[in-house]
Write a protein that holds these residues in place. Structure first.
Motif, PDB file in Angstrom:
ATOM      1  N   LEU A  46     -24.003 -22.472 -62.975  1.00 56.08           N
ATOM      2  CA  LEU A  46     -23.516 -21.283 -62.272  1.00 56.08           C
ATOM      3  C   LEU A  46     -24.639 -20.596 -61.495  1.00 56.08           C
ATOM      4  CD1 LEU A  46     -21.088 -19.739 -64.907  1.00 56.08           C
ATOM      5  CD2 LEU A  46     -20.486 -20.865 -62.753  1.00 56.08           C
ATOM      6  N   ALA A  47     -25.847 -20.605 -62.048  1.00 58.41           N
ATOM      7  CA  ALA A  47     -26.983 -20.013 -61.339  1.00 58.41           C
ATOM      8  C   ALA A  47     -27.278 -20.793 -60.059  1.00 58.41           C
ATOM      9  CB  ALA A  47     -28.213 -19.964 -62.238  1.00 58.41           C
ATOM     10  N   ALA A  48     -27.073 -22.098 -60.099  1.00 54.96           N
ATOM     11  CA  ALA A  48     -27.307 -22.935 -58.925  1.00 54.96           C
ATOM     12  C   ALA A  48     -26.149 -22.845 -57.922  1.00 54.96           C
ATOM     13  CB  ALA A  48     -27.512 -24.391 -59.349  1.00 54.96           C
ATOM     14  N   GLN A  49     -24.922 -22.688 -58.436  1.00 54.23           N
ATOM     15  CA  GLN A  49     -23.734 -22.612 -57.589  1.00 54.23           C
ATOM     16  C   GLN A  49     -22.823 -21.497 -58.098  1.00 54.23           C
ATOM     17  OE1 GLN A  49     -22.292 -26.679 -58.063  1.00 54.23           O
ATOM     18  NE2 GLN A  49     -22.874 -27.058 -55.934  1.00 54.23           N
ATOM     19  N   ASP A  51     -20.661 -19.659 -56.841  1.00 55.17           N
ATOM     20  CA  ASP A  51     -19.288 -19.580 -56.340  1.00 55.17           C
ATOM     21  C   ASP A  51     -18.339 -20.541 -57.070  1.00 55.17           C
ATOM     22  OD1 ASP A  51     -20.550 -21.780 -55.238  1.00 55.17           O
ATOM     23  OD2 ASP A  51     -19.518 -21.622 -53.316  1.00 55.17           O
ATOM     24  N   LEU A  52     -18.830 -21.256 -58.075  1.00 59.87           N
ATOM     25  CA  LEU A  52     -17.957 -22.129 -58.873  1.00 59.87           C
ATOM     26  C   LEU A  52     -16.897 -21.336 -59.620  1.00 59.87           C
ATOM     27  CD1 LEU A  52     -20.463 -24.674 -60.477  1.00 59.87           C
ATOM     28  CD2 LEU A  52     -18.786 -25.122 -58.666  1.00 59.87           C
ATOM     29  N   GLY A  53     -17.250 -20.124 -60.027  1.00 59.94           N
ATOM     30  CA  GLY A  53     -16.329 -19.295 -60.799  1.00 59.94           C
ATOM     31  C   GLY A  53     -15.274 -18.641 -59.928  1.00 59.94           C
ATOM     32  N   ARG A  54     -14.159 -18.389 -60.544  1.00 56.42           N
ATOM     33  CA  ARG A  54     -13.014 -17.761 -59.883  1.00 56.42           C
ATOM     34  C   ARG A  54     -13.243 -16.259 -59.746  1.00 56.42           C
ATOM     35  NH1 ARG A  54      -7.666 -17.105 -63.403  1.00 56.42           N
ATOM     36  NH2 ARG A  54      -6.868 -15.348 -62.246  1.00 56.42           N
ATOM     37  N   VAL A  55     -12.983 -15.710 -58.573  1.00 54.34           N
ATOM     38  CA  VAL A  55     -13.075 -14.262 -58.367  1.00 54.34           C
ATOM     39  C   VAL A  55     -11.907 -13.603 -59.080  1.00 54.34           C
ATOM     40  CG1 VAL A  55     -13.042 -12.408 -56.666  1.00 54.34           C
ATOM     41  CG2 VAL A  55     -14.230 -14.544 -56.140  1.00 54.34           C
ATOM     42  N   ARG A  56     -12.209 -12.596 -59.889  1.00 49.25           N
ATOM     43  CA  ARG A  56     -11.179 -11.886 -60.645  1.00 49.25           C
ATOM     44  C   ARG A  56     -10.885 -10.553 -59.964  1.00 49.25           C
ATOM     45  NH1 ARG A  56      -9.930 -15.171 -65.212  1.00 49.25           N
ATOM     46  NH2 ARG A  56      -8.376 -13.546 -65.441  1.00 49.25           N
ATOM     47  N   GLN A  70     -14.397 -21.148 -66.834  1.00 46.88           N
ATOM     48  CA  GLN A  70     -13.903 -21.645 -68.109  1.00 46.88           C
ATOM     49  C   GLN A  70     -14.829 -22.722 -68.659  1.00 46.88           C
ATOM     50  OE1 GLN A  70      -9.825 -22.777 -67.966  1.00 46.88           O
ATOM     51  NE2 GLN A  70      -9.794 -23.555 -70.032  1.00 46.88           N
ATOM     52  N   ILE A  71     -15.233 -22.566 -69.910  1.00 50.02           N
ATOM     53  CA  ILE A  71     -16.062 -23.569 -70.567  1.00 50.02           C
ATOM     54  C   ILE A  71     -15.174 -24.750 -70.923  1.00 50.02           C
ATOM     55  CG2 ILE A  71     -17.560 -24.075 -72.537  1.00 50.02           C
ATOM     56  CD1 ILE A  71     -18.215 -21.078 -72.663  1.00 50.02           C
ATOM     57  N   GLN A  72     -15.546 -25.924 -70.480  1.00 48.53           N
ATOM     58  CA  GLN A  72     -14.757 -27.140 -70.705  1.00 48.53           C
ATOM     59  C   GLN A  72     -15.066 -27.762 -72.065  1.00 48.53           C
ATOM     60  OE1 GLN A  72     -12.406 -28.010 -68.402  1.00 48.53           O
ATOM     61  NE2 GLN A  72     -13.048 -26.155 -67.359  1.00 48.53           N
ATOM     62  N   LEU A  79     -14.258 -18.131 -71.827  1.00 49.21           N
ATOM     63  CA  LEU A  79     -14.502 -17.786 -70.429  1.00 49.21           C
ATOM     64  C   LEU A  79     -15.819 -17.029 -70.315  1.00 49.21           C
ATOM     65  CD1 LEU A  79     -10.955 -16.469 -69.466  1.00 49.21           C
ATOM     66  CD2 LEU A  79     -11.993 -18.603 -68.720  1.00 49.21           C
ATOM     67  N   ILE A  80     -16.591 -17.392 -69.328  1.00 48.96           N
ATOM     68  CA  ILE A  80     -17.815 -16.669 -69.000  1.00 48.96           C
ATOM     69  C   ILE A  80     -17.459 -15.739 -67.848  1.00 48.96           C
ATOM     70  CG2 ILE A  80     -20.155 -16.854 -68.099  1.00 48.96           C
ATOM     71  CD1 ILE A  80     -20.169 -19.749 -69.219  1.00 48.96           C
ATOM     72  N   PHE A  81     -17.693 -14.451 -68.037  1.00 49.01           N
ATOM     73  CA  PHE A  81     -17.479 -13.469 -66.982  1.00 49.01           C
ATOM     74  C   PHE A  81     -18.839 -13.042 -66.451  1.00 49.01           C
ATOM     75  CE2 PHE A  81     -13.624 -13.366 -69.396  1.00 49.01           C
ATOM     76  CZ  PHE A  81     -12.648 -13.251 -68.427  1.00 49.01           C
ATOM     77  N   TYR A  82     -19.000 -13.110 -65.152  1.00 43.23           N
ATOM     78  CA  TYR A  82     -20.296 -12.810 -64.559  1.00 43.23           C
ATOM     79  C   TYR A  82     -20.112 -12.221 -63.174  1.00 43.23           C
ATOM     80  CZ  TYR A  82     -19.660 -17.026 -61.751  1.00 43.23           C
ATOM     81  OH  TYR A  82     -19.165 -17.965 -60.874  1.00 43.23           O
TER      82      TYR A  82
END
Length: 112
Positions: A46-49, A51-56, A70-72, A79-82
């Motif tokens: 996530l630090a590298a990309q 925008d992988l996470g969904r905007v809430r 979402q952790i697979q 879920l990681i919220f950031y």
């Protein structure tokens, strides 16, 4: 381009510790360790990309600009919220499940 610096809020750190402790007691130290290792790798991704996470979209202003990822695998319900702040990936919370998220995101860790 290097990735973002990862910073955890106190609540996120406590969420992670509580979940790791729960796995340690109920599933064993190996599962707890796998959870932590998986989380570290996902945060690097996530630090590298970021925008992988969904905007809430939450109504509460404290939750503005949050993304979730979402952790697979065995931890698929976590879920990681950031959010992205300048050159940092700020980990706001790490929660299991998806019910009543706005309320749970604002409650102290371990309140469930």
């Amino acid at each position: 381009m290097p990735g973002l610096t990862i910073q955890r809020t106190e609540d996120a750190s406590l969420d992670i510790r509580l979940q790791s402790d729960w796995y340690d007691v109920h599933a064993g130290a190996d599962i707890s360790e796998r959870y932590l290792m998986s989380l570290v790798e996902i945060l690097k991704d996530l630090a590298a990309q970021p925008d992988l996470g969904r905007v809430r979209k939450f109504r509460n202003r404290r939750l503005a600009r949050l993304r979730s990822f979402q952790i697979q695998g065995s931890f698929h319900k976590h879920l990681i919220f950031y959010r992205i702040e300048d050159d940092m990936l700020v980990v706001f919370r790490v929660l299991q499940g998806m019910h009543d998220l706005p309320r749970r995101l604002l409650e102290p860790p371990g309140t469930e």
